[in-house]
Design a protein around this motif. Structure first.
Motif, PDB file in Angstrom:
ATOM      1  N   GLU A  81     -21.534 -41.660  57.998  1.00 48.41           N
ATOM      2  CA  GLU A  81     -21.040 -41.891  59.452  1.00 48.41           C
ATOM      3  C   GLU A  81     -20.220 -40.234  60.280  1.00 48.41           C
ATOM      4  OE1 GLU A  81     -18.113 -44.563  59.984  1.00 48.41           O
ATOM      5  OE2 GLU A  81     -19.346 -45.633  58.400  1.00 48.41           O
ATOM      6  N   ARG A  82     -21.260 -40.295  59.667  1.00 54.23           N
ATOM      7  CA  ARG A  82     -20.705 -38.660  60.948  1.00 54.23           C
ATOM      8  C   ARG A  82     -22.328 -38.881  61.665  1.00 54.23           C
ATOM      9  NH1 ARG A  82     -23.627 -32.717  58.821  1.00 54.23           N
ATOM     10  NH2 ARG A  82     -23.626 -31.797  60.682  1.00 54.23           N
ATOM     11  N   TYR A  83     -23.040 -39.409  62.139  1.00 51.94           N
ATOM     12  CA  TYR A  83     -23.521 -40.190  63.016  1.00 51.94           C
ATOM     13  C   TYR A  83     -23.086 -40.657  63.967  1.00 51.94           C
ATOM     14  CZ  TYR A  83     -27.553 -42.218  65.548  1.00 51.94           C
ATOM     15  OH  TYR A  83     -28.484 -42.451  66.923  1.00 51.94           O
ATOM     16  N   ARG A  84     -22.430 -41.735  63.654  1.00 53.87           N
ATOM     17  CA  ARG A  84     -21.286 -42.607  64.192  1.00 53.87           C
ATOM     18  C   ARG A  84     -20.101 -42.203  65.542  1.00 53.87           C
ATOM     19  NH1 ARG A  84     -18.658 -48.063  64.223  1.00 53.87           N
ATOM     20  NH2 ARG A  84     -16.343 -47.709  64.609  1.00 53.87           N
ATOM     21  N   GLU A  85     -19.625 -40.683  64.153  1.00 54.76           N
ATOM     22  CA  GLU A  85     -19.013 -40.362  64.869  1.00 54.76           C
ATOM     23  C   GLU A  85     -19.456 -39.049  65.750  1.00 54.76           C
ATOM     24  OE1 GLU A  85     -15.936 -41.186  64.943  1.00 54.76           O
ATOM     25  OE2 GLU A  85     -16.387 -42.849  63.669  1.00 54.76           O
ATOM     26  N   ASP A  86     -20.606 -38.210  65.727  1.00 52.60           N
ATOM     27  CA  ASP A  86     -20.805 -36.525  66.057  1.00 52.60           C
ATOM     28  C   ASP A  86     -22.606 -36.749  65.976  1.00 52.60           C
ATOM     29  OD1 ASP A  86     -21.514 -34.859  67.174  1.00 52.60           O
ATOM     30  OD2 ASP A  86     -21.277 -33.421  65.597  1.00 52.60           O
ATOM     31  N   PRO A  87     -22.832 -37.727  67.471  1.00 52.06           N
ATOM     32  CA  PRO A  87     -24.437 -38.163  67.063  1.00 52.06           C
ATOM     33  C   PRO A  87     -24.916 -37.226  67.777  1.00 52.06           C
ATOM     34  CG  PRO A  87     -23.018 -39.312  68.988  1.00 52.06           C
ATOM     35  CD  PRO A  87     -21.772 -39.009  68.129  1.00 52.06           C
ATOM     36  N   ALA A  88     -24.805 -36.275  68.628  1.00 56.86           N
ATOM     37  CA  ALA A  88     -25.848 -35.232  68.915  1.00 56.86           C
ATOM     38  C   ALA A  88     -25.616 -34.029  68.197  1.00 56.86           C
ATOM     39  CB  ALA A  88     -24.907 -34.840  70.497  1.00 56.86           C
ATOM     40  N   VAL A 134     -30.589 -41.380  57.243  1.00 55.62           N
ATOM     41  CA  VAL A 134     -28.904 -41.755  57.958  1.00 55.62           C
ATOM     42  C   VAL A 134     -28.662 -42.837  57.125  1.00 55.62           C
ATOM     43  CG1 VAL A 134     -27.512 -41.482  59.807  1.00 55.62           C
ATOM     44  CG2 VAL A 134     -29.363 -39.818  59.866  1.00 55.62           C
ATOM     45  N   ASP A 135     -29.476 -44.092  57.569  1.00 57.46           N
ATOM     46  CA  ASP A 135     -29.100 -45.073  56.957  1.00 57.46           C
ATOM     47  C   ASP A 135     -28.650 -45.229  55.598  1.00 57.46           C
ATOM     48  OD1 ASP A 135     -28.614 -47.411  57.139  1.00 57.46           O
ATOM     49  OD2 ASP A 135     -30.664 -48.389  56.633  1.00 57.46           O
ATOM     50  N   ARG A 136     -29.269 -44.360  54.682  1.00 58.83           N
ATOM     51  CA  ARG A 136     -29.395 -44.202  52.819  1.00 58.83           C
ATOM     52  C   ARG A 136     -28.161 -43.306  52.685  1.00 58.83           C
ATOM     53  NH1 ARG A 136     -32.794 -46.545  54.953  1.00 58.83           N
ATOM     54  NH2 ARG A 136     -33.799 -47.946  54.612  1.00 58.83           N
ATOM     55  N   ASP A 137     -27.506 -43.174  52.999  1.00 63.02           N
ATOM     56  CA  ASP A 137     -26.651 -41.695  52.985  1.00 63.02           C
ATOM     57  C   ASP A 137     -25.055 -42.478  53.516  1.00 63.02           C
ATOM     58  OD1 ASP A 137     -24.576 -39.449  53.314  1.00 63.02           O
ATOM     59  OD2 ASP A 137     -26.156 -38.262  52.061  1.00 63.02           O
ATOM     60  N   PHE A 141     -36.461 -52.607  62.116  1.00 58.87           N
ATOM     61  CA  PHE A 141     -36.083 -52.926  61.368  1.00 58.87           C
ATOM     62  C   PHE A 141     -34.691 -51.277  61.054  1.00 58.87           C
ATOM     63  CE2 PHE A 141     -39.289 -55.840  59.710  1.00 58.87           C
ATOM     64  CZ  PHE A 141     -39.002 -57.206  60.881  1.00 58.87           C
ATOM     65  N   LEU A 142     -34.555 -50.558  61.370  1.00 58.08           N
ATOM     66  CA  LEU A 142     -34.558 -49.135  60.288  1.00 58.08           C
ATOM     67  C   LEU A 142     -33.407 -48.691  61.517  1.00 58.08           C
ATOM     68  CD1 LEU A 142     -37.613 -46.901  59.791  1.00 58.08           C
ATOM     69  CD2 LEU A 142     -36.108 -48.175  58.520  1.00 58.08           C
ATOM     70  N   THR A 143     -33.928 -49.116  62.866  1.00 60.01           N
ATOM     71  CA  THR A 143     -32.657 -49.430  63.415  1.00 60.01           C
ATOM     72  C   THR A 143     -31.601 -50.445  63.675  1.00 60.01           C
ATOM     73  OG1 THR A 143     -33.647 -50.285  65.176  1.00 60.01           O
ATOM     74  CG2 THR A 143     -34.298 -48.035  65.393  1.00 60.01           C
ATOM     75  N   LEU A 144     -32.717 -51.196  63.373  1.00 58.64           N
ATOM     76  CA  LEU A 144     -31.223 -52.742  63.258  1.00 58.64           C
ATOM     77  C   LEU A 144     -30.106 -51.949  61.741  1.00 58.64           C
ATOM     78  CD1 LEU A 144     -30.304 -55.603  64.069  1.00 58.64           C
ATOM     79  CD2 LEU A 144     -32.042 -56.238  62.339  1.00 58.64           C
ATOM     80  N   THR A 145     -30.271 -51.910  60.774  1.00 60.89           N
ATOM     81  CA  THR A 145     -30.104 -52.080  59.523  1.00 60.89           C
ATOM     82  C   THR A 145     -28.920 -51.036  59.742  1.00 60.89           C
ATOM     83  OG1 THR A 145     -31.288 -50.735  58.332  1.00 60.89           O
ATOM     84  CG2 THR A 145     -31.423 -53.017  58.181  1.00 60.89           C
ATOM     85  N   LEU A 146     -29.817 -49.504  60.456  1.00 63.37           N
ATOM     86  CA  LEU A 146     -28.465 -48.420  60.369  1.00 63.37           C
ATOM     87  C   LEU A 146     -27.487 -49.146  61.396  1.00 63.37           C
ATOM     88  CD1 LEU A 146     -27.391 -45.700  60.145  1.00 63.37           C
ATOM     89  CD2 LEU A 146     -29.505 -44.791  62.069  1.00 63.37           C
ATOM     90  N   PHE A 147     -27.793 -48.885  62.561  1.00 64.83           N
ATOM     91  CA  PHE A 147     -26.674 -49.635  64.160  1.00 64.83           C
ATOM     92  C   PHE A 147     -25.581 -50.665  63.815  1.00 64.83           C
ATOM     93  CE2 PHE A 147     -28.517 -47.887  68.144  1.00 64.83           C
ATOM     94  CZ  PHE A 147     -29.167 -46.497  66.876  1.00 64.83           C
ATOM     95  N   ILE A 148     -26.114 -52.239  62.563  1.00 64.70           N
ATOM     96  CA  ILE A 148     -25.471 -52.583  62.504  1.00 64.70           C
ATOM     97  C   ILE A 148     -24.417 -51.652  61.124  1.00 64.70           C
ATOM     98  CG2 ILE A 148     -25.409 -54.456  59.960  1.00 64.70           C
ATOM     99  CD1 ILE A 148     -28.089 -55.686  61.004  1.00 64.70           C
ATOM    100  N   ALA A 149     -24.820 -51.146  60.281  1.00 68.55           N
ATOM    101  CA  ALA A 149     -23.455 -49.790  59.237  1.00 68.55           C
ATOM    102  C   ALA A 149     -23.005 -49.684  60.484  1.00 68.55           C
ATOM    103  CB  ALA A 149     -24.316 -49.500  58.446  1.00 68.55           C
ATOM    104  N   MET A 150     -23.165 -48.756  61.452  1.00 67.48           N
ATOM    105  CA  MET A 150     -22.528 -47.887  61.846  1.00 67.48           C
ATOM    106  C   MET A 150     -21.018 -49.059  63.312  1.00 67.48           C
ATOM    107  SD  MET A 150     -24.529 -45.116  63.783  1.00 67.48           S
ATOM    108  CE  MET A 150     -25.526 -45.484  64.433  1.00 67.48           C
ATOM    109  N   PHE A 151     -21.890 -50.213  64.177  1.00 65.92           N
ATOM    110  CA  PHE A 151     -20.979 -51.244  64.953  1.00 65.92           C
ATOM    111  C   PHE A 151     -20.566 -52.259  64.296  1.00 65.92           C
ATOM    112  CE2 PHE A 151     -24.197 -47.569  66.868  1.00 65.92           C
ATOM    113  CZ  PHE A 151     -23.279 -46.657  67.087  1.00 65.92           C
TER     114      PHE A 151
END
Length: 120
Positions: free
Chosen positions: A21-28, A13-16, A80-90
């Motif tokens: 954005e899809r995960y940010r807007e519609d996580p479930a 998810v972090d690499r796309d 590190f995976l959660t941090l980088t992805l969540f930085i991109a989202m939030f």
């Protein structure tokens, strides 16, 4: 529980950018879609090979759908995976520099050594 599957989700998810954005807007919805279409595909493989048995547990699915990095850490997802992805989202939601990173660390501060095992 599959730490591999959690990390695979976070990594892909972090690499796309569109998927982020899809995960940010519609996580479930993103978690459900990813699990049904991507979970069993071989990572970085274009050969069409796939496994058939990988699934999130209810606890993993809830943590992913809730953007709950504390629960993901407790489940063994690599920080590190959660941090980088969540930085991109939030990160964009805050004006203060490094606000999200500081908040991320503060929410994990109650963990004591030894930390949850992040080996896959």
């Amino acid at each position: 529980m599959s730490k591999y599957l959690l990390d695979k989700f976070l990594y892909t998810v972090d690499r796309d950018a569109d998927l982020t954005e899809r995960y940010r807007e519609d996580p479930a919805g993103t978690v459900d879609w990813w699990e049904s279409t991507m979970a069993n595909a071989l990572l970085n493989s274009h050969s069409g090979e796939a496994s058939t048995w990988l699934r999130f547990t209810d606890e993993e699915r809830a943590a992913l759908a809730g953007h709950d990095h504390v629960a993901l850490f407790a489940l063994g997802a690599h920080p590190f995976l959660t941090l980088t992805l969540f930085i991109a989202m939030f990160e964009r939601d805050h004006d203060e520099p490094l606000f999200y990173q500081k908040q991320y660390g503060a929410r994990l501060a109650h963990f004591e050594l030894p930390y949850p095992d992040i080996a896959t």
